[in-house]
Design a protein around this motif. Structure first.
Motif, PDB file in Angstrom:
ATOM      1  N   GLY B 235     -45.253  36.360  23.068  1.00 33.62           N
ATOM      2  CA  GLY B 235     -44.574  37.615  23.388  1.00 33.62           C
ATOM      3  C   GLY B 235     -45.208  38.360  24.548  1.00 33.62           C
ATOM      4  N   SER B 236     -46.301  37.819  25.089  1.00 35.06           N
ATOM      5  CA  SER B 236     -46.942  38.469  26.234  1.00 35.06           C
ATOM      6  C   SER B 236     -46.739  37.625  27.491  1.00 35.06           C
ATOM      7  N   PRO B 237     -45.801  38.009  28.353  1.00 33.93           N
ATOM      8  CA  PRO B 237     -45.512  37.189  29.533  1.00 33.93           C
ATOM      9  C   PRO B 237     -46.716  37.030  30.464  1.00 33.93           C
ATOM     10  N   TYR B 238     -47.562  38.058  30.515  1.00 35.14           N
ATOM     11  CA  TYR B 238     -48.730  37.929  31.397  1.00 35.14           C
ATOM     12  C   TYR B 238     -49.724  36.940  30.824  1.00 35.14           C
ATOM     13  N   GLY B 239     -49.873  36.954  29.510  1.00 29.64           N
ATOM     14  CA  GLY B 239     -50.729  35.983  28.857  1.00 29.64           C
ATOM     15  C   GLY B 239     -50.221  34.573  29.119  1.00 29.64           C
ATOM     16  N   ALA B 240     -48.880  34.408  29.114  1.00 32.55           N
ATOM     17  CA  ALA B 240     -48.290  33.092  29.324  1.00 32.55           C
ATOM     18  C   ALA B 240     -48.653  32.535  30.703  1.00 32.55           C
ATOM     19  N   MET B 241     -48.703  33.403  31.705  1.00 27.71           N
ATOM     20  CA  MET B 241     -49.085  32.944  33.048  1.00 27.71           C
ATOM     21  C   MET B 241     -50.505  32.390  33.010  1.00 27.71           C
ATOM     22  N   LEU B 242     -51.402  33.160  32.417  1.00 28.87           N
ATOM     23  CA  LEU B 242     -52.795  32.752  32.299  1.00 28.87           C
ATOM     24  C   LEU B 242     -52.896  31.470  31.466  1.00 28.87           C
ATOM     25  N   GLY B 243     -52.193  31.459  30.329  1.00 29.38           N
ATOM     26  CA  GLY B 243     -52.204  30.303  29.443  1.00 29.38           C
ATOM     27  C   GLY B 243     -51.762  29.046  30.176  1.00 29.38           C
ATOM     28  N   GLY B 244     -50.737  29.156  31.001  1.00 28.07           N
ATOM     29  CA  GLY B 244     -50.228  28.019  31.763  1.00 28.07           C
ATOM     30  C   GLY B 244     -51.311  27.407  32.628  1.00 28.07           C
ATOM     31  N   LEU B 269     -54.517  20.405  21.082  1.00 24.34           N
ATOM     32  CA  LEU B 269     -55.817  20.784  20.549  1.00 24.34           C
ATOM     33  C   LEU B 269     -56.133  22.243  20.875  1.00 24.34           C
ATOM     34  N   ILE B 270     -55.891  22.634  22.118  1.00 19.41           N
ATOM     35  CA  ILE B 270     -56.165  24.023  22.516  1.00 19.41           C
ATOM     36  C   ILE B 270     -55.311  24.978  21.702  1.00 19.41           C
ATOM     37  N   MET B 271     -54.037  24.583  21.505  1.00 15.16           N
ATOM     38  CA  MET B 271     -53.118  25.425  20.740  1.00 15.16           C
ATOM     39  C   MET B 271     -53.638  25.608  19.302  1.00 15.16           C
ATOM     40  N   LEU B 272     -54.052  24.495  18.703  1.00 16.58           N
ATOM     41  CA  LEU B 272     -54.563  24.571  17.324  1.00 16.58           C
ATOM     42  C   LEU B 272     -55.802  25.447  17.240  1.00 16.58           C
ATOM     43  N   LEU B 273     -56.747  25.228  18.180  1.00 13.71           N
ATOM     44  CA  LEU B 273     -57.981  26.011  18.174  1.00 13.71           C
ATOM     45  C   LEU B 273     -57.661  27.498  18.294  1.00 13.71           C
ATOM     46  N   MET B 274     -56.735  27.799  19.195  1.00  9.97           N
ATOM     47  CA  MET B 274     -56.380  29.196  19.411  1.00  9.97           C
ATOM     48  C   MET B 274     -55.794  29.797  18.137  1.00  9.97           C
ATOM     49  N   LEU B 275     -54.910  29.028  17.486  1.00 14.87           N
ATOM     50  CA  LEU B 275     -54.277  29.537  16.265  1.00 14.87           C
ATOM     51  C   LEU B 275     -55.312  29.778  15.173  1.00 14.87           C
ATOM     52  N   LEU B 276     -56.368  28.930  15.177  1.00 15.38           N
ATOM     53  CA  LEU B 276     -57.398  29.084  14.151  1.00 15.38           C
ATOM     54  C   LEU B 276     -58.327  30.248  14.465  1.00 15.38           C
ATOM     55  N   ILE B 277     -58.715  30.366  15.742  1.00 18.30           N
ATOM     56  CA  ILE B 277     -59.741  31.348  16.098  1.00 18.30           C
ATOM     57  C   ILE B 277     -59.137  32.735  16.333  1.00 18.30           C
ATOM     58  N   LYS B 278     -58.093  32.801  17.150  1.00 16.21           N
ATOM     59  CA  LYS B 278     -57.532  34.111  17.493  1.00 16.21           C
ATOM     60  C   LYS B 278     -56.009  33.983  17.613  1.00 16.21           C
ATOM     61  N   PRO B 279     -55.315  34.040  16.469  1.00 13.53           N
ATOM     62  CA  PRO B 279     -53.870  33.760  16.458  1.00 13.53           C
ATOM     63  C   PRO B 279     -53.063  34.677  17.370  1.00 13.53           C
ATOM     64  N   THR B 280     -53.622  35.839  17.726  1.00 13.95           N
ATOM     65  CA  THR B 280     -52.841  36.743  18.570  1.00 13.95           C
ATOM     66  C   THR B 280     -52.913  36.348  20.041  1.00 13.95           C
ATOM     67  N   GLY B 281     -53.742  35.339  20.363  1.00 13.46           N
ATOM     68  CA  GLY B 281     -53.795  34.873  21.739  1.00 13.46           C
ATOM     69  C   GLY B 281     -54.716  35.713  22.612  1.00 13.46           C
ATOM     70  N   LEU B 282     -54.905  35.221  23.847  1.00 12.57           N
ATOM     71  CA  LEU B 282     -55.832  35.887  24.758  1.00 12.57           C
ATOM     72  C   LEU B 282     -55.403  37.316  25.059  1.00 12.57           C
ATOM     73  N   MET B 283     -54.112  37.509  25.303  1.00 12.58           N
ATOM     74  CA  MET B 283     -53.650  38.830  25.701  1.00 12.58           C
ATOM     75  C   MET B 283     -52.620  39.383  24.734  1.00 12.58           C
ATOM     76  N   GLY B 284     -52.600  38.837  23.527  1.00  9.85           N
ATOM     77  CA  GLY B 284     -51.572  39.244  22.581  1.00  9.85           C
ATOM     78  C   GLY B 284     -51.941  40.521  21.856  1.00  9.85           C
ATOM     79  N   ARG B 285     -50.934  41.168  21.332  1.00  4.61           N
ATOM     80  CA  ARG B 285     -51.179  42.356  20.519  1.00  4.61           C
ATOM     81  C   ARG B 285     -51.431  41.903  19.096  1.00  4.61           C
TER      82      ARG B 285
END
Ligand SMILES: Nc1ncnc2c1ncn2[C@@H]1O[C@H](COP(=O)(O)OP(=O)(O)O)[C@@H](O)[C@H]1O
Ligand SMILES: [Mg+2]
Lengths: 234, 287
Positions: B235-244, B269-285
């Motif tokens: 849901g964070s378009p700016y995060g998506a740019m960074l994520g890409g 793997l990165i997706m799984l790790l992210m979901l485990l560690i910080k499900p809201t993502g790098l720039m998510g609310r």
């Protein structure tokens, strides 16, 4: 009469919450709805605004049925609603929140914004701040500003002082009275601070378990011993 | 060292393409609250529309690019109005399943019209430019970078400066409040599809320019697209740019230690790790 709620039955899914409620607001009045938690006060406002399924009865605005109107159409007709919680867009700035309030307007008239900033001076300095970073009281000002920017004729307020410090509670209620007096907007308000609300209201309704228990002038309800004992905490 | 820099440079190019696709995916999730499994195939469709205009109809590339984006947006709106609109009141899992169906339909349609074989926008071979330190890039890759940066800036300005862009962010914050506020939510949803489709079509065309076109080109990128979206915070378009960019670069760098065929596994793997560690993502609310 600006608003007439006639024998309304409504609720969520199959469950009825309001069991035949009738409420009226005359032009220029402040009308309060009080009652215990879960009695259906919020549901009443949401039903008027088309957010809850109306199963029976009718909602009339200036005598015309608005049962079938979508919320954005109602805003166009001059209704406006400040919900009980989550009533600002947290990731938008203060100014952007106000702009959203004026979404239906084709032109972004500057005077509208000036009116709101005059009404709530603290917002002017915070216009570029994200609403999510404001204090509770300031957030409530944003919610009011958003609802007032199209100069509505009927303002629905759901517990405008919920969660605010005593200082802000009086300030917000005074603002409601001031806005009503100066712009002539009619107000239908749900309030937890029942005594304060009834004191400043022309008329009031007491709701319990989805039904209307009492209906009178604000002063008469305050003086009614039964009401005072059962609903106003003695 | 040279290899490392070369892989990073390749990763940035791939990251650009993923980023363009995931901005739309993230916006759609933010507003409609469902993961659009047809997003990769919309990317493919954009690439083939450009093939139609450029190669089959002989138009200049820039015109084919713009027309393909417009036509993809048009298809997205039609699909939304016919399929998704009636599903909007149902559970988001229904919308997701609907999008899987649409993904299949799009891919089969593309295969039917343009065949299963690979296509190219240009048959010629490009001479790589030496960037110093032994890193080589194709002129096309510089074009991909420039176009991506330009589109990202335009998308940013759209979201920050226009009434429609602000309404998209508002709806993503709180749909009910947006309705109460008087925002015409159906109109905003249409514009969200336009923005998402335009960006993902661009991603597909750029991928086609970098390599070639095939009916499964977008579908194969779906996992990295979702990984980038989740990494950036759904849901964070700016995060998506960074994520890409992160996904693109890590996929390429991974070839230093594992065989290239496992590249998509890295995204997973990165997706799984992210979901485990910080499900809201790098720039998510925190929702
Ligand atoms: N979205 C909802 N779905 C189902 N039930 C609800 C919902 N919102 C409120 N209710 C129920 O409706 C009743 C009245 O709620 P509400 O109108 O919010 O009361 P009040 O505002 O007077 O405290 C409560 O029993 C509450 O649990
Ligand atoms: Mg309530």
């Amino acid at each position: 009469m600006i608003l007439q709620v006639k024998d309304v039955v409504s609720g969520y899914g199959d469950m009825d919450i309001l069991h035949g409620i009738s409420i009226e607001v005359n032009q220029g009045e402040i009308v309060s709805i009080v009652g215990p938690n879960g009695s259906g006060k919020s549901t009443t406002l949401k039903t008027i605004f088309g957010l809850v399924n109306l199963k029976q009865g009718e909602v009339l605005y200036y005598g015309d049925s608005i049962n079938q109107n979508t919320p954005d159409q109602l805003v166009g007709l001059g209704l406006s609603f400040v919900p009980q919680s989550d009533n600002v867009f947290p990731s938008l700035t203060v100014h952007e929140n106000l702009e959203m309030g004026a979404f239906i307007s084709k032109t972004n008239k500057k005077y509208r914004f000036d009116l709101i900033y005059d009404l709530f001076p603290p917002l002017k300095e915070k216009r570029k701040t994200q609403a999510g970073n404001l204090s509770g009281g300031q957030r409530q000002m944003v919610a009011f500003g958003r609802a007032l920017i199209m100069e509505p004729e009927l303002l629905l307020l759901d517990e405008p002082t919920a969660g605010l410090s005593p200082l802000y509670i009086d300030m917000i209620l005074e603002k409601v009275a001031e806005i009503n007096k100066e712009t002539g907007v009619s107000v239908l308000m749900v309030e937890q601070n029942a005594k304060k609300a009834l004191k400043m209201s022309d008329r009031g309704y007491v709701l319990a378990a989805g039904q209307k228990k009492y209906e009178d002038t604000g002063q008469a309800l305050l003086n009614n011993e039964e009401v005072a004992q059962l609903f106003l905490g003695g | 060292m040279v290899l490392l820099l070369q892989l990073i440079s390749n990763g940035i190019i791939l990251g650009c393409i993923i980023a363009l696709g995931s901005i739309g995916l993230s916006l759609l999730y933010g507003i409609l609250k469902f993961g659009n499994f047809a997003h990769g195939d919309m990317m493919t469709l954009g690439a083939y529309f450009a093939f139609l205009f450029k190669v089959q109809l002989g138009m200049p590339m820039w015109a084919a690019f713009v027309l393909a984006m417009a036509l993809t947006a048009f298809v997205a709106i039609i699909v939304d109005q016919i399929i998704y609109k009636s599903l909007r009141k149902s559970d988001s899992i229904i919308l997701l399943i609907g999008s899987v169906g649409i993904a299949l339909i799009l891919r089969n349609f593309i295969q039917l019209i343009w065949g299963p074989q690979n296509h190219f926008y240009d048959k010629g071979i490009q001479m790589p430019i030496k960037l110093g330190l032994g890193v080589r890039v194709k002129p096309n890759q510089i074009l991909i970078l420039v176009v991506t940066v330009a589109l990202v800036i335009l998308a940013h300005l759209f979201l920050r400066k226009t009434k429609m862009g602000k309404a998209m962010r508002a709806m993503s914050d709180n749909m009910d409040l947006a309705k109460v506020t008087g925002i015409n939510t159906e109109q905003v949803i249409k514009w969200t599809w336009v923005l998402g489709a335009v960006l993902t079509a661009a991603a597909g065309i750029l991928l086609g320019i970098d390599t070639h076109l095939s009916p499964s080109m977008g579908w194969n990128l779906l996992l990295p697209l979702f990984a980038a979206t989740i990494l950036g915070g759904i849901g964070s378009p700016y995060g998506a740019m960074l994520g890409g960019l992160v996904i693109g670069v890590s996929q390429e760098l991974s070839t230093l230690i594992i065989p290239p065929t496992y590249k998509p596994g890295v995204a997973f793997l990165i997706m799984l790790l992210m979901l485990l560690i910080k499900p809201t993502g790098l720039m998510g609310r925190s929702v």
